[in-house]
Design an enzyme around this catalytic site. Structure first.
Site, PDB file in Angstrom:
ATOM      1  NE  ARG A 111     -10.023 -14.598   2.463  1.00  0.00           N
ATOM      2  CZ  ARG A 111     -10.021 -13.714   3.446  1.00  0.00           C
ATOM      3  NH1 ARG A 111      -8.884 -13.064   3.726  1.00  0.00           N
ATOM      4  NH2 ARG A 111     -11.109 -13.453   4.140  1.00  0.00           N
ATOM      5  CD  GLU A 135      -4.083 -17.530   6.034  1.00  0.00           C
ATOM      6  OE1 GLU A 135      -5.151 -16.997   5.769  1.00  0.00           O
ATOM      7  OE2 GLU A 135      -3.029 -16.902   6.215  1.00  0.00           O
ATOM      8  CG  HIS A 192      -4.227 -13.549   7.730  1.00  0.00           C
ATOM      9  ND1 HIS A 192      -5.034 -14.492   7.157  1.00  0.00           N
ATOM     10  CD2 HIS A 192      -4.863 -12.366   7.533  1.00  0.00           C
ATOM     11  CE1 HIS A 192      -6.106 -13.918   6.649  1.00  0.00           C
ATOM     12  NE2 HIS A 192      -6.023 -12.623   6.858  1.00  0.00           N
TER      13      HIS A 192
END
Length: 335
Positions: free
Chosen positions: A231, A260, A301
């Site tokens: 994270r 993000e 991600h």
């Protein structure tokens, strides 16, 4: 049962329709929000991904909701207290990307340790010089694994294949696992001080916000690599930028960064007439700088994003829903 799926992709729809034939299904491409909450107002079950923020305001608009299944391992986008108060069960999709994330972490490690990213940039610019591209072997190096759950476990097994020395830290040490795989649990301070590579595999919580701080980065080896596939909020981005600039650490491989979610919506933000939180915009600009740093390998991600892992997400989501409909819920998170 009436079920609404948010943040759904086209390929997922037929799989869900086929497996949940006896239920009433609705599919929404966008994340769940106050703007589209009416789409789910009669739903007993909703399925979401990480960009749907579940809070008291959302739950107040869903009086018939009994169950939330998130198509992610993490569930920090769901207000646990609000769900507990509303007597709503929450399930996640654990373990779908255990090996996928671990393999991606090593992809980042190898890119940095052997300067693959730098060589690629040179190649597309027709520069084939090797000066400045000397890397280092992983064999014999020490990797510090923070979090020894299923993903961390996979990381350790891969590290053993590279013949690395392994240090680990976890709130709940698994001594049997340590004995089986041949690694040592140590304090965070020792892990940061002695590791050539530090990799994060813990969920985010208020307690570990900015686990990687300015103080921590200064305690690491000057050539050490930091890997984050967990994270973004675990790492103080400003402190990391400073450490990289000062040469306090050797590099960083990051699949997640603070802010993000704004990067994903950048085009929309540029055309928005709404006032945008200046602190968030500052964070967005900060992140853009760090992902362009030559000591950083950034991926957007995608550590979980393999063909097999994505398929497992849908399979587990279907299992969650069917089990709940039979009054035997599985993968229920502790609220």
């Amino acid at each position: 049962m009436k079920i609404t799926f948010f943040e759904i992709q086209g390929w997922e729809t037929p799989l869900l329709k086929n497996a949940l034939k006896n239920h009433s299904l609705k599919f929404i491409k966008e994340p769940l929000s106050i703007k589209n909450i009416k789409e789910a107002e009669n739903s007993e079950i909703i399925s979401i991904f990480i960009y749907s923020q579940i809070n008291e305001a959302i739950l107040a608009k869903l009086p018939k909701l009994r169950y939330i299944t998130t198509r992610s391992m993490g569930f920090d986008h769901i207000n646990s207290e609000a769900c507990k108060k509303a007597n709503i069960l929450v399930s996640n999709t654990p373990h779908y990307g255990d090996n996928s994330v671990a393999e991606h972490a090593f992809g980042l490690i190898l890119s940095l340790s052997r300067n693959i990213h730098k060589a690629y940039v040179r190649n597309i610019n027709e520069n084939h010089e090797i000066e400045g591209l000397k890397g280092f072997d992983l064999k014999g190096k020490t990797i510090g694994v923070i979090g020894t759950g299923r993903i961390g476990n996979n990381v350790i097994e891969i590290a053993k294949g590279f013949k690395m020395n392994i240090l680990a830290n976890d709130h709940h040490p698994n001594k049997l696992l340590a004995k089986k795989l041949g690694f040592e649990y140590v304090s965070l301070a020792k892990l940061f001080k002695e590791s050539d590579i530090v990799t994060l595999h813990v969920p985010y919580s208020k307690e570990n916000h900015h686990l990687i701080s300015k103080k921590v980065l200064k305690s690491m080896k000057p050539h050490a690599l930091l890997i984050n596939t967990a994270r973004g909020q675990l790492v103080d981005t400003l402190a990391l930028m400073s450490a990289l600039k000062k040469g306090e650490i050797g590099g960083a491989g990051i699949d997640v960064i603070e802010g993000e979610e704004l990067i994903k919506e950048e085009k929309e933000l540029l055309h928005s007439h709404k006032k945008i939180n200046t602190q968030k915009m500052h964070q967005l600009a900060l992140d853009h700088k760090i992902i362009k740093n030559e000591k950083v390998v950034f991926t957007p991600h995608i550590a979980f994003y393999s063909e097999e892992a994505v398929q497992r997400i849908i399979e587990v989501t279907i299992e969650n829903i069917l089990s709940f409909s039979k009054n035997n819920p599985i993968n229920v998170v502790k609220l």
